[in-house]
Write a protein that holds these residues in place. Structure first.
Motif, short mmCIF file in Angstrom:
data_model
loop_
_atom_site.label_atom_id
_atom_site.label_comp_id
_atom_site.label_asym_id
_atom_site.label_seq_id
_atom_site.Cartn_x
_atom_site.Cartn_y
_atom_site.Cartn_z
N VAL A 15 1.06 -1.20 0.01
CA VAL A 15 0.01 0.07 0.09
C VAL A 15 0.86 1.10 0.18
N PHE A 16 0.38 2.28 -0.77
CA PHE A 16 1.53 3.40 -0.90
C PHE A 16 0.76 4.39 0.06
N ASP A 17 1.71 5.56 0.60
CA ASP A 17 1.14 6.35 1.48
C ASP A 17 0.96 7.76 0.66
N GLU A 18 0.90 8.96 1.41
CA GLU A 18 0.76 10.19 0.75
C GLU A 18 1.75 10.66 -0.12
N VAL A 19 2.92 10.19 0.11
CA VAL A 19 4.21 10.49 -0.79
C VAL A 19 4.80 9.41 -1.69
N HIS A 20 3.67 8.38 -2.04
CA HIS A 20 3.85 7.36 -2.66
C HIS A 20 4.70 6.40 -2.39
N ASP A 21 5.21 6.33 -1.02
CA ASP A 21 6.12 5.50 -0.50
C ASP A 21 5.48 4.18 0.11
N VAL A 22 6.06 2.97 -0.03
CA VAL A 22 5.39 1.96 0.60
C VAL A 22 5.30 1.90 2.06
N LYS A 23 4.10 1.36 2.71
CA LYS A 23 3.72 1.39 3.96
C LYS A 23 4.27 0.32 4.70
N THR A 24 4.61 0.37 5.91
CA THR A 24 5.14 -0.73 6.64
C THR A 24 4.03 -0.80 8.01
N GLY A 25 4.15 -1.97 8.76
CA GLY A 25 3.27 -2.27 9.72
C GLY A 25 2.54 -3.74 9.62
N PRO A 26 1.72 -4.15 10.64
CA PRO A 26 1.37 -5.47 10.50
C PRO A 26 0.52 -5.55 9.42
N GLY A 27 0.85 -6.59 8.82
CA GLY A 27 0.22 -7.22 7.45
C GLY A 27 0.93 -6.67 6.43
N LEU A 28 1.56 -5.40 6.51
CA LEU A 28 2.29 -4.79 5.40
C LEU A 28 3.86 -5.34 5.23
N GLN A 29 4.77 -4.53 4.71
CA GLN A 29 6.09 -5.07 4.60
C GLN A 29 6.86 -4.68 5.74
N ASN A 30 7.73 -5.59 6.21
CA ASN A 30 8.45 -5.32 7.34
C ASN A 30 9.55 -5.89 7.19
N LEU A 31 10.66 -5.56 8.34
CA LEU A 31 11.86 -6.16 7.93
C LEU A 31 11.93 -7.42 9.02
N LEU A 32 12.55 -8.29 8.71
CA LEU A 32 12.71 -9.41 9.58
C LEU A 32 14.20 -9.49 9.77
N PHE A 33 14.70 -10.12 11.04
CA PHE A 33 16.30 -10.44 11.26
C PHE A 33 16.47 -11.99 11.37
N VAL A 34 17.42 -12.17 10.35
CA VAL A 34 17.60 -13.39 9.98
C VAL A 34 19.18 -13.78 10.23
N GLN A 35 19.40 -14.94 10.91
CA GLN A 35 20.79 -15.26 11.49
C GLN A 35 21.28 -16.59 10.56
N TRP A 36 22.45 -16.10 10.12
CA TRP A 36 23.17 -17.19 9.18
C TRP A 36 23.65 -18.14 10.39
N GLN A 37 23.39 -19.44 10.08
CA GLN A 37 23.80 -20.53 11.33
C GLN A 37 24.51 -21.62 10.24
N LYS A 38 24.74 -22.68 11.28
CA LYS A 38 25.67 -23.70 10.73
C LYS A 38 25.24 -24.18 9.39
N ASP A 39 26.00 -24.50 8.43
CA ASP A 39 25.98 -25.11 7.11
C ASP A 39 25.09 -24.20 5.96
N GLY A 40 25.02 -22.65 6.81
CA GLY A 40 24.19 -21.87 5.50
C GLY A 40 22.71 -21.89 5.94
N ALA A 41 22.38 -22.47 7.06
CA ALA A 41 20.92 -22.25 7.40
C ALA A 41 20.52 -20.65 7.98
N ARG A 42 19.34 -20.39 7.16
CA ARG A 42 18.96 -19.16 7.60
C ARG A 42 17.68 -19.09 8.52
N VAL A 43 18.12 -18.45 9.79
CA VAL A 43 16.97 -18.68 10.91
C VAL A 43 16.43 -17.38 11.22
#
Length: 407
Positions: free
Chosen positions: A359-387
């Protein structure tokens, strides 16, 4: 010609004309051109092209758009403003594309804006994060209404997500109260770090060091020494154009007694763990999507991309795929490719994408928040697994310490 043949010839010409006039419109119309300005030599550029290609092929297989096929045209903007401007001019003036989808470097995109405006061509960014890119939509709408950002969430939103990681995960769950922040000296990082520093401090976390470094830096040992001497318990990194490979290798080889994490764009590459010979083990990376059921579209897209192109997509690929569909949906609703008509429909976008609802906001920027686009923090772990380790509700496993700090 004999007189009795003339009526037959005339009748034949009438039939031929009638057949031509009833030929399908799609056979008579030129394709709708999707211009892709991107850094073609980088993974972000390759994935932008591949994802756009995938979306275009899917749309064309269903009959195209307004009875016309979509066609992709690519121009290399590199990471240089002058080349970026040349790429926009080529796509708009020479190739006469109907829409631009791409971008990566904020400084390049900012330099391109006046030329996009002059060309009166819709631009949907999928790579650059500076809030300044869409700011002119508010201050000078008539000239900059063409500018949209579908991906990623902007640097200010990313900073707030990082603040949540610092105060929620590092301080709240792990009891780490002292952090250092290091970032490359680039526009998007300059936008992000002050928000990040204030948010962490307001949340009760002590920022012992906040420092920028040149993107051409090849020896990070002095920086690691500063971080260690500051008393920091965790190092937040913010980099995209600097060498993540060198940074992570040197952190590992020096066995710096401080875990690292944050926004490291090249560490999002699917082959990064292998590329650095496993030395990214325990680095935590901000990502916008991973192969998980974020929406009904995430896993099907992910698996098809890997099947087609042999690697998992980085964030620009996710954004480019969604952006092609968002543009196509707006064109359908407008029943036109005329920019003003399409812009009005783009402003109404409510699209379930790969990483969340778009969803775009009033300046045509993508919105963030619940159900929208967000940042996940993913850790590299043994054998290249991403958690996924944060947010808590999305976590797929526990966060680990670097191997040399595990004892």
């Amino acid at each position: 010609m004999d007189s009795f043949l003339r009526p037959l010839a005339a009748a034949s010409m009438i039939v031929a004309g009638a057949l031509a006039s009833t030929a399908p419109a799609s056979a008579q119309q030129a394709p709708i051109k999707i211009g892709i300005p991107t850094s073609v030599q980088l993974q972000v550029g390759r994935d932008t092209q591949n994802a756009a290609k995938l979306a275009i092929e899917e749309i064309n297989a269903k009959g195209g758009l307004l009875g016309r096929k979509l066609e992709m045209v690519v121009a290399d903007e590199t990471e240089n403003p002058e080349q970026g401007i040349a790429a926009i001019k080529k796509l708009t003036a020479d190739d006469k594309v109907n829409v631009l989808i791409g971008g990566y470097t904020s400084g390049v995109t900012l330099a391109q804006l006046p030329h996009i405006s002059n060309a009166k061509t819709i631009y949907i960014g999928v790579g650059a994060a500076s809030p300044a890119i869409t700011a002119k939509v508010k201050t000078d709408y008539e000239n900059y209404k063409y500018i949209f950002r579908a991906f990623p969430i902007n640097a200010a939103h990313q900073a707030r997500a990082l603040v949540d990681f610092i105060n929620g995960k590092l301080k709240g769950e792990m009891g780490l109260k002292k952090i250092a922040i290091v970032g490359e000296n680039a526009k998007w990082v300059q936008d992000l770090v002050p928000i990040l520093k204030k948010g962490a401090t307001d949340g009760g976390t002590d920022v012992t060091l906040a420092e920028f470094f040149d993107t051409s830096t090849s020896d990070f040992s002095p920086l690691f020494a500063k971080v260690k001497n500051s008393g920091a318990q965790y190092l937040i990194v913010v980099l995209s154009h600097a060498s993540s490979d060198i940074f992570v290798k040197q952190w590992h080889d020096a066995q710096v007694p401080i875990p690292i994490g944050g926004i490291d764009v090249k560490s999002q590459d699917a082959d990064f763990f292998t590329r650095v010979s496993g030395k990214a083990n325990a680095e935590t990376v901000g990502m916008f999507a991973i192969r998980a059921p974020l929406t009904p579209k995430t896993i099907p897209f992910w698996d098809e991309f890997v099947k087609r192109f042999g690697t998992a997509p980085v964030y620009t690929g996710i954004g480019a795929y969604d952006a092609v569909y968002v543009y196509a949906d707006a064109v359908k609703r407008a029943n036109s490719i005329e920019p003003d008509a399409v812009i009005k429909e783009l402003e109404k976008t409510d699209h379930v994408g790969i990483a969340g609802k778009l969803v775009f906001d009033e300046v045509h920027d993508v919105k963030t928040g619940p159900g929208l686009q967000n940042l996940l923090f993913v850790q590299w772990q043994k054998d290249g697994a991403r958690v996924v380790v944060w947010p808590k509700e999305a976590a797929t496993g526990p966060m680990i310490a670097p191997p040399w700090m595990s004892n």
